[in-house]
Structure formats: structure tokens, C-alpha cells
Design an enzyme around this catalytic site. Structure first.
Site, PDB file in Angstrom:
ATOM      1  N   HIS A  20       0.979  -1.211   0.208  1.00 31.99           N
ATOM      2  CA  HIS A  20      -0.470   0.057  -0.769  1.00 31.99           C
ATOM      3  C   HIS A  20       0.672   1.446   0.185  1.00 31.99           C
ATOM      4  O   HIS A  20       1.294   1.724   0.701  1.00 31.99           O
ATOM      5  CB  HIS A  20      -0.616  -0.128   1.260  1.00 31.99           C
ATOM      6  CG  HIS A  20      -2.468   1.063   0.813  1.00 31.99           C
ATOM      7  ND1 HIS A  20      -3.119   0.075   1.715  1.00 31.99           N
ATOM      8  CD2 HIS A  20      -2.690   1.708   0.753  1.00 31.99           C
ATOM      9  CE1 HIS A  20      -4.483   1.230   1.514  1.00 31.99           C
ATOM     10  NE2 HIS A  20      -3.312   2.135   0.464  1.00 31.99           N
ATOM     11  N   ASP A  32       0.224   2.071   4.136  1.00 30.26           N
ATOM     12  CA  ASP A  32      -0.917   3.423   3.195  1.00 30.26           C
ATOM     13  C   ASP A  32       0.261   5.354   2.981  1.00 30.26           C
ATOM     14  O   ASP A  32      -0.007   5.575   4.259  1.00 30.26           O
ATOM     15  CB  ASP A  32      -1.663   3.476   3.794  1.00 30.26           C
ATOM     16  CG  ASP A  32      -2.385   4.500   3.405  1.00 30.26           C
ATOM     17  OD1 ASP A  32      -2.567   4.658   2.201  1.00 30.26           O
ATOM     18  OD2 ASP A  32      -4.474   4.483   3.836  1.00 30.26           O
ATOM     19  N   ASN A  85      -7.304   8.759   6.962  1.00 31.19           N
ATOM     20  CA  ASN A  85      -8.432   7.599   5.953  1.00 31.19           C
ATOM     21  C   ASN A  85      -7.585   6.305   5.803  1.00 31.19           C
ATOM     22  O   ASN A  85      -7.240   6.270   5.247  1.00 31.19           O
ATOM     23  CB  ASN A  85      -8.922   8.335   4.630  1.00 31.19           C
ATOM     24  CG  ASN A  85     -10.136   9.034   5.132  1.00 31.19           C
ATOM     25  OD1 ASN A  85     -10.900   8.943   5.741  1.00 31.19           O
ATOM     26  ND2 ASN A  85     -10.735   9.558   3.853  1.00 31.19           N
ATOM     27  N   ASP A 119      -8.664   2.606  -4.468  1.00 35.45           N
ATOM     28  CA  ASP A 119      -8.162   2.619  -3.043  1.00 35.45           C
ATOM     29  C   ASP A 119      -7.709   4.753  -2.760  1.00 35.45           C
ATOM     30  O   ASP A 119      -7.764   4.937  -4.022  1.00 35.45           O
ATOM     31  CB  ASP A 119      -6.230   1.882  -2.700  1.00 35.45           C
ATOM     32  CG  ASP A 119      -6.025   3.161  -1.456  1.00 35.45           C
ATOM     33  OD1 ASP A 119      -6.785   2.472  -0.223  1.00 35.45           O
ATOM     34  OD2 ASP A 119      -5.309   3.975  -0.628  1.00 35.45           O
ATOM     35  N   ASN A 128      -4.291   5.432  -7.412  1.00 40.74           N
ATOM     36  CA  ASN A 128      -5.529   7.100  -6.941  1.00 40.74           C
ATOM     37  C   ASN A 128      -4.001   8.043  -7.566  1.00 40.74           C
ATOM     38  O   ASN A 128      -4.340   9.358  -6.928  1.00 40.74           O
ATOM     39  CB  ASN A 128      -6.012   7.383  -5.821  1.00 40.74           C
ATOM     40  CG  ASN A 128      -5.276   7.680  -4.779  1.00 40.74           C
ATOM     41  OD1 ASN A 128      -3.859   7.113  -5.084  1.00 40.74           O
ATOM     42  ND2 ASN A 128      -5.248   7.997  -3.883  1.00 40.74           N
ATOM     43  N   LEU A 138       2.454   6.552  -4.892  1.00 39.02           N
ATOM     44  CA  LEU A 138       3.512   6.974  -5.039  1.00 39.02           C
ATOM     45  C   LEU A 138       3.733   8.538  -6.293  1.00 39.02           C
ATOM     46  O   LEU A 138       3.865   8.496  -6.642  1.00 39.02           O
ATOM     47  CB  LEU A 138       4.823   5.476  -5.818  1.00 39.02           C
ATOM     48  CG  LEU A 138       4.941   5.041  -5.107  1.00 39.02           C
ATOM     49  CD1 LEU A 138       5.625   3.123  -6.207  1.00 39.02           C
ATOM     50  CD2 LEU A 138       5.359   4.895  -4.162  1.00 39.02           C
ATOM     51  N   ARG A 139       2.184   8.598  -6.134  1.00 34.47           N
ATOM     52  CA  ARG A 139       1.807  10.040  -6.791  1.00 34.47           C
ATOM     53  C   ARG A 139       2.267  10.410  -8.765  1.00 34.47           C
ATOM     54  O   ARG A 139       1.608  11.944  -8.660  1.00 34.47           O
ATOM     55  CB  ARG A 139       2.550  10.995  -5.554  1.00 34.47           C
ATOM     56  CG  ARG A 139       1.834  10.880  -4.379  1.00 34.47           C
ATOM     57  CD  ARG A 139       0.619  11.412  -4.277  1.00 34.47           C
ATOM     58  NE  ARG A 139       0.316  11.600  -3.376  1.00 34.47           N
ATOM     59  CZ  ARG A 139      -0.948  10.959  -2.513  1.00 34.47           C
ATOM     60  NH1 ARG A 139      -1.859   9.711  -3.044  1.00 34.47           N
ATOM     61  NH2 ARG A 139      -1.335  10.587  -0.985  1.00 34.47           N
TER      62      ARG A 139
END
Ligand code: DOR
Length: 427
Positions: A57, A304, A277, A148, A91, A60-61
Site C-alpha cells: 500500500h 499506506d 483515512n 483505494d 489514485n 507514489l503519486r
């Protein structure tokens, strides 16, 4: 490259623990035993030599939010944290929801100092409306699908995804869920409870997570599909998964480091670094997560890792994005905070997540001749203090600034290459 020997350490893996040197040649472990020598010697005296860690999880953007992290900087942070394999979350902007983006992410990952895998979105654009082309992503090696950042709210669509995924020919894929009922959670910026009332911050109840866990357990029963629950954070969720496993359902789950080390009381100063979250929960939830990690109800620890640009995290609590860094602190937090032997901690961080992701032919394997040399050398007695500025991540949003931890990564080897030596990244 020549041979490398890890000298003087204690090998710990799924097969047990023994004192031995480890000789590596051409990316592979070639010998494990006493008195080995090689062209390059890495000192492992007083250290534990183990299979590299695997994170299910990591945000890495890239593409889209490179100001917060890139695949390269995230992978470097991972290597420094002892990881040899990380799974990128979908995401990004745009979302990783078709073969073209999967190819791009894997290509960027090839040069990274960690084995970068990617998840794929379950629905197109993670919008929860149309099934994404799971088959074409699975063809490229994607083994875990998730929306996610959000859960798949539409029950019928989630059922279809499960049926489709279990029918993919020859592919062992797993659907993973960010469990959050978006309607019940909407407008909530922290856990709904004593602290949200005191602080006047709208909360989201534990039930927002638990309702989706309950629903997906029912869907797993209906479809026979494998389901993995991401970042479980409440006592109720842990209890449900424990009971489902006892009943034979093929489910697995992860808990994050922050959900067993921090509670909602951390939000008392309105500092958005503690906004995440699912949100930080109660003492009882933290105790239940720890108990689940100890008794196998929870299969693994995930980070995360959620980097955010400094300006974004400096907004007011209700405006800041949720998320905190994790890759560089997870191992030390687990060693420091969990009352578990190092063998159990490594199972949670290495070989169990490797099995869930299906990378257990390369990662999490016993330290034995013939296996790829994806290894971490840990100094279990070293203490260090978390300094956000010293992190390799491009972001600074760690909630552990100033915390002193015991247990430090000394070396990390990726397919035989020393990518971290004496706690310094080599590239
Ligand atoms: O806190 C979180 N941050 N939770 C998520 O599910 C998404 C993540 C992010 O992408 O920042």
C-alpha cells in the site's frame, strides 16, 4: 558486479533463525553458512539478515502529483525502510485504470531502487460506475485491484468485479477494498467519538468502515472471490475478518502502522499531519488491531504511505488532504511498539504480504541458495529519532517527528545490488 557477502549476522526467515553468512553472486543467494568470503563484504555483525520487506500500500503519486512524490523518490524511501517490493496505489492523476498507464508506471519503476509493482483501479477513473479493463491490466502482471482512496460503493458493481476477477483465465488476482461507506462517512474529517466532539471536528463513525467490511464478506461468500481488506482500523472490522477466516472464507487483510501506534487523541492540536483515512481511532481499536496482528486475524502490516505537499498539509484540519508517510518508519515502529518477536514482525512485513501479492517467487523467500537476493539487514538494537527533513521521501508529512525508535535498516539488497549500505541510499 562481483560477489557480495553479508557477514556475521543472524538469518531470520520463514524457516527459522540461525547464525550464518550469506554469499550473493549475480543477483542470487549462492551460499548460506559459516566463514563465507566475497569480493565485497557488508558487515552484518549484531544484525538480523532477512528477506526484504513488501508493502501492499504505497501512494507514489506519479503520474500527476510529482510535487509530493515520484516513483523514484518513493522507491528510495522504501529501500531505506528495508523494502524490496512496493505496490503503487492507483489514485494517481489520471488513475491507473488501463494498460497504457500500467505500462508507464512499470516502466518508471524499472530504474527504481526497489521492485515497483502497481495495482489497478477496479472502476474507470475510480469513479465507481463502470468496471475498468481488469483483464488487460492482469495481462501486464497487475495482481491486485482496488479503487483505494475510495471504496466501491455500488454493491452490484462490486459483485460483478468479484465474479469477473475470479474468472480471469490463469491469473491469480485479488480484489482489495478501501472500506468506507461514502454516504455515512461524508463530511467526516476524523473518527467520530469523544475527541471529535471535544474538538468540534465532524467525525466519521467506525460503522462507515464496518458496513463495507460486512458487505464484502457477504459478497465473497456469494462469489467465492478472494478479497483483501485494506487498512482495517476498527475492533469491529478485525472481529468480523477473524470470524470469516474461521468460517473458511478466502479473505485477507492489512493494518497500517499508524493504526496500531496512534489514536484520535493525536488530533487534539488540530494538526493535519494526524489527518488520515481511515481516521485514527480509539485506544480499544488500537488494542484490537494489535491483537489481530498477534493472532493472525490481520495478515500483514501495510504502510499506506501517503505523501502530500507541505502547502496542502498546512491547510486547516477540515481542508487538508488525509494521509501520512510510512515507508521509512514502518519497520522501526513495528519493532518498537509491537510486543512481538522479530520473526513475527518480519512475517507481517515480508513473507505474508509477498504471498498475498503473489510475488513470493521473488520476495519474502527463505534466505537459501538459488533464491533471488532481495534482502534487508536490520540492526535491531540501534535507536534513532525521526527527523522529517532527513527523510528520502519528497514529502514531510510524518506524524512521528521527534519520536525515538529502536531498530534500524542497515543494508538493503535488491536482486543482489546493495541499494542501501550503512543506512545510506546508494542511488
Ligand atoms: O489517508 C489516506 N490518504 N487515505 C487514503 O485512502 C488515500 C490516501 C492518499 O492518497 O492520500
Amino acid at each position: 558486479m562481483g560477489t557480495v557477502v553479508l557477514k556475521g549476522g543472524r538469518v531470520v526467515d520463514a524457516a527459522g533463525s540461525r547464525h550464518a553468512d550469506v554469499l550473493i553472486d549475480d543477483g542470487q543467494i549462492v551460499a548460506v553458512g559459516p566463514g563465507l568470503d566475497g569480493d565485497r563484504v557488508l558487515d552484518a555483525g549484531g544484525c538480523v539478515v532477512a528477506p526484504g520487506l513488501v508493502d501492499l500500500h504505497s501512494h507514489l503519486r506519479q503520474p500527476g502529483q510529482e510535487e509530493a512524490e515520484t516513483i523514484e523518490t518513493g522507491a528510495r524511501a522504501a529501500a531505506l525502510g528495508g523494502y524490496t517490493c512496493i505496490l503503487a496505489m492507483p489514485n494517481t492523476i489520471p488513475a491507473i485504470d488501463h494498460a497504457g498507464i500500467v505500462r508507464e508506471v512499470l516502466e518508471l519503476g524499472r530504474a527504481a531502487p526497489c521492485d515497483v509493482h502497481t495495482s489497478g483501479a477496479i472502476t474507470i477513473g475510480r469513479a465507481g460506475e463502470q468496471l475498468a479493463p481488469l483483464g488487460e491490466m492482469a495481462e501486464l502482471g497487475v495482481r491486485l485491484f482496488t479503487d483505494d482512496g475510495a471504496g466501491v460503493a455500488d454493491t452490484r458493481l462490486m459483485r460483478r468485479a468479484m465474479e469477473y476477477a475470479s474468472g480471469l483465465p490463469g491469473k491469480r488476482v485479488v480484489l482489495a477494498q478501501h472500506c468506507e461507506d461514502p454516504v455515512l462517512a461524508s463530511g467526516g474529517h476524523m473518527h467520530e467519538g469523544e475527541w471529535s466532539s471535544r474538538l468540534g471536528i465532524p467525525g466519521q463513525p467506525a460503522e462507515a468502515e464496518e458496513l463495507m467490511v460486512m458487505r464484502d464478506l457477504a459478497l465473497a461468500r456469494l462469489t467465492g472471490s478472494r478479497v483483501h481488506f485494506q487498512h482495517l482500523s476498527t475492533a469491529g472490522s478485525v472481529a468480523m475478518v477473524r470470524a470469516a477466516k474461521a468460517g473458511g472464507l478466502p479473505v485477507s487483510c492489512e493494518a497500517t502502522t499508524h493504526h496500531f501506534t496512534l489514536t484520535h487523541a493525536s488530533c487534539a492540536g488540530y494538526d493535519p499531519v494526524f489527518k488520515v483515512n481511515p481516521p485514527l481511532r480509539t485506544d480499544a481499536d488500537v488494542a484490537a488491531v494489535r491483537a489481530g496482528l498477534a493472532d493472525g486475524a490481520i495478515d500483514c502490516i501495510a504502510t499506506d504511505h501517503a505523501p502530500h505537499a507541505q502547502e496542502a498539509k498546512e491547510a486547516a484540519f477540515d481542508e487538508a488532504p488525509p494521509g501520512m508517510l510510512g515507508l521509512e518508519t514502518a519497520l522501526a515502529l513495528a519493532l518498537t511498539e509491537l510486543d512481538l518477536p522479530i520473526e513475527a514482525v518480519l512475517a507481517l512485513l515480508s513473507w505474508r504480504p509477498a504471498e498475498i501479492l503473489g510475488v513470493d517467487d521473488r520476495h519474502g523467500l527463505p534466505v537459501a541458495p538459488g533464491h533471488p537476493a532481495n534482502l534487508v539487514v536490520i540492526d535491531p538494537g540501534a535507536t534513532w529519532t525521526v527527523d522529517p527533513v532527513a527523510l528520502a521521501s519528497r514529502a514531510r508529512n510524518t506524524p512521528y517527528a521527534g519520536r525515538t525508535l529502536t531498530g534500524r535498516v542497515r543494508h538493503t539488497l535488491l536482486f543482489g545490488e546493495p541499494v542501501v549500505v550503512d543506512a545510506e541510499a546508494q542511488r
